[in-house]
Motif scaffolding. Structure first.
Motif, mmCIF file in Angstrom:
data_model
loop_
_atom_site.group_PDB
_atom_site.id
_atom_site.type_symbol
_atom_site.label_atom_id
_atom_site.label_comp_id
_atom_site.label_asym_id
_atom_site.label_seq_id
_atom_site.Cartn_x
_atom_site.Cartn_y
_atom_site.Cartn_z
ATOM 1 N N ARG A 126 69.052 10.740 76.198
ATOM 2 C CA ARG A 126 68.646 12.141 76.089
ATOM 3 C C ARG A 126 69.800 13.030 76.530
ATOM 4 N N MET A 127 69.984 14.130 75.828
ATOM 5 C CA MET A 127 70.924 15.158 76.259
ATOM 6 C C MET A 127 70.234 16.494 76.030
ATOM 7 N N ARG A 128 69.573 16.962 77.063
ATOM 8 C CA ARG A 128 68.684 18.110 76.944
ATOM 9 C C ARG A 128 69.359 19.372 77.473
ATOM 10 N N PHE A 129 69.132 20.461 76.746
ATOM 11 C CA PHE A 129 69.616 21.779 77.171
ATOM 12 C C PHE A 129 68.428 22.723 77.121
ATOM 13 N N ALA A 130 68.068 23.286 78.271
ATOM 14 C CA ALA A 130 66.889 24.139 78.349
ATOM 15 C C ALA A 130 67.189 25.401 79.140
ATOM 16 N N ILE A 131 66.611 26.492 78.686
ATOM 17 C CA ILE A 131 66.637 27.766 79.410
ATOM 18 C C ILE A 131 65.192 28.175 79.657
ATOM 19 N N LYS A 132 64.887 28.486 80.914
ATOM 20 C CA LYS A 132 63.531 28.866 81.294
ATOM 21 C C LYS A 132 63.575 30.205 82.025
ATOM 22 N N ALA A 133 62.525 31.003 81.838
ATOM 23 C CA ALA A 133 62.538 32.343 82.428
ATOM 24 C C ALA A 133 61.131 32.817 82.758
ATOM 25 N N GLU A 134 61.027 33.566 83.846
ATOM 26 C CA GLU A 134 59.812 34.304 84.189
ATOM 27 C C GLU A 134 60.156 35.787 84.171
ATOM 28 N N PHE A 135 59.294 36.609 83.556
ATOM 29 C CA PHE A 135 59.604 38.025 83.427
ATOM 30 C C PHE A 135 58.324 38.850 83.420
ATOM 31 N N TRP A 136 58.462 40.109 83.826
ATOM 32 C CA TRP A 136 57.333 41.025 83.930
ATOM 33 C C TRP A 136 56.175 40.396 84.699
ATOM 34 N N LYS A 137 56.521 39.606 85.695
ATOM 35 C CA LYS A 137 55.579 39.055 86.677
ATOM 36 C C LYS A 137 54.647 37.984 86.124
ATOM 37 N N ASN A 138 54.055 38.199 84.958
ATOM 38 C CA ASN A 138 53.013 37.300 84.460
ATOM 39 C C ASN A 138 53.437 36.408 83.288
#
Length: 452
Positions: A92-104
């Motif tokens: 596996r060679m995984r590239f991920a971007i994760k984000a939390e925004f506007w609180k909910n």
């Protein structure tokens, strides 16, 4: 004179505040690439256990990268009936971007570049209200089915999942609601096609273009109860079920179950039902039992998979696994209540931890009443995992495979010897005193994993 001076001082002070406010406005207002005025929030940067994370001071905005590389090497015993090539690969060679925004709100994009091919894994949006008691997901993600399959590959106990995990539906487009309390987790979703594998996507496009076929749908639900759940002790009891109509990503519209034997280096699929045409629906269910006590953990599942036909004889398949592990340096197995699965360990020393693991798993893809001879197999696995730190993990596995005489890869693989002592691919010609046959062999594998 004093009154005039006091008035002048107050005026200058207010003027200074006004200038400062304008400066603040300049610092927090920006023009984006489309020429629109936008508000800007300063972000802080931290390395949280080796993972870079950006976040606002009020906690309403967060973004982080979640990348993974797994380098695997395999060596097979030389007593196998079929030639099995040793080798290394990027599993596996995984590239991920994760984000939390506007609180909910939460968003995630996760791509895999294994074998130099790009595949979409996760791509979804999630909403969580202020109560934090439920959430709603929409996009491409894992269905809520199978404790082992829903567990990220980063935290798997063994390098490859069990035989029985091939019954689990994994990632599809859809909508899902998760409800979680102190002891109860409920998951329900409606799902459609997959967009992960390029070949499956092509099947879907062709079925729509040539025949105008609907993509089909699935209904999947899961319930998990944890009557005991604290730092050192856990009892997890769960069940899940899925109802699935035919999908256009099935090649030529036919349903098929196949799996490799605990290896991505060995490309031979001993276990394969071949195409099953004329399927009306597929219904599957699984039962889960897991727990922990101090540094010891166990986990197991029993699964049945029923293929219901429009006409003719229905088919039924089954599988199960049981696994256990112990952390030798006094660490602890952590549990994620919102996902109903084990997550990252807490090591027992500042030099990491070592984990000894055992597993037995079994699958049966034979249904003689339906004239399906997909083969059955069992695996005996021993694993040793070294958690160097939160980012680095070494794994070593030994698996012994016991295939039956029907595990012939759709008639392409040797399954024993005939009465003259010659290798044969025809299970009906196998001459064996115990009537068993099948290709039985061992394999040793290692993995270097980095998460960042």
């Amino acid at each position: 004179m004093k009154n005039k001076l006091s008035t002048l001082v107050v005026a200058l002070f207010l003027f200074g505040i006004g200038l400062h406010a304008q400066e603040i406005k300049k610092e927090t207002t920006r023009i984006n690439q489309y020429g629109q005025e936008v508000d800007a929030v300063p972000l802080k940067t931290e390395a949280q256990d080796g993972f870079i994370k950006w976040f606002s001071e009020d906690g309403n905005y967060k973004m982080w990268m979640d990348n993974r590389v797994q380098l695997d090497g395999y060596m097979f015993s030389n007593d196998a009936l079929n030639e099995l090539g040793n080798g290394f690969m990027i599993r596996r060679m995984r590239f991920a971007i994760k984000a939390e925004f506007w609180k909910n709100w939460y968003g995630e994009i996760d791509l895999d570049f294994e074998s130099s091919a790009t595949e979409i894994k996760d791509a979804y949006l999630k909403y969580t209200p202020d109560s934090k008691k439920w959430d709603f997901k929409a996009g491409h993600f894992k269905e809520g089915y199978g404790m082992e399959t829903t567990t990220t590959s980063r935290y798997l106990l063994f390098m490859e999942r069990s035989f029985a995990s091939t019954f689990d539906p994994s990632r599809h487009l859809g909508f899902q609601v998760n409800s979680y309390g102190k002891k109860l987790l409920l998951i329900g979703g409606v799902h459609f096609n997959t967009v992960g594998d390029a070949e499956e996507v092509e099947f879907t496009k062709d079925a729509n273009k040539d025949n105008g076929k609907d993509e089909g749908y699935s209904l999947t639900g899961r319930a998990v109860w944890t009557p005991i759940n604290n730092t050192t002790r856990l009892l997890h009891v769960g069940a899940a079920a899925t109802y699935r109509t035919p999908k256009t990503h099935w090649e030529d519209g036919a349903y098929r179950i196949s799996t490799r034997s605990h290896s991505a280096v060995n490309r031979k699929k001993f276990l394969d039902t071949d195409d099953i045409s004329g399927v009306d629906n597929v219904f599957g269910y699984t039962f889960e039992l897991a727990g922990k006590y101090n540094g010891f953990m166990f986990q197991g599942e029993y699964k049945e998979h029923n293929v219901n036909m429009i006409e003719g004889v229905d088919a039924s398949f089954k599988g199960y696994y049981a696994q256990a592990a112990y952390l030798l340096r006094g660490g602890n197995h952590n549990y994620n209540t919102k996902e109903g699965e084990f997550t990252r360990i807490t090591p027992g020393s500042d030099k990491g931890d070592v984990e000894l693991a055992l597993r037995y798993d079994y699958i049966d893809l034979n249904d003689f009443d339906a004239s399906i001879y997909g083969g059955s197999a069992e695996g005996y696995s021993v694993g040793l995992n070294y958690y160097v730190n939160p980012n680095i993990k070494f794994m070593a596995n030994y698996v012994y495979h016991n295939h039956d005489r029907y595990a012939d890869g759709k008639g392409k693989l040797f399954v024993g010897k005939d009465a003259d002592g010659n290798l044969t691919k025809d299970w009906s010609n196998v001459y064996d005193a115990d009537g068993k046959g099948g290709d039985d062999y061992g394999q040793f594998s290692i993995r270097l994993e980095v998460n960042f």
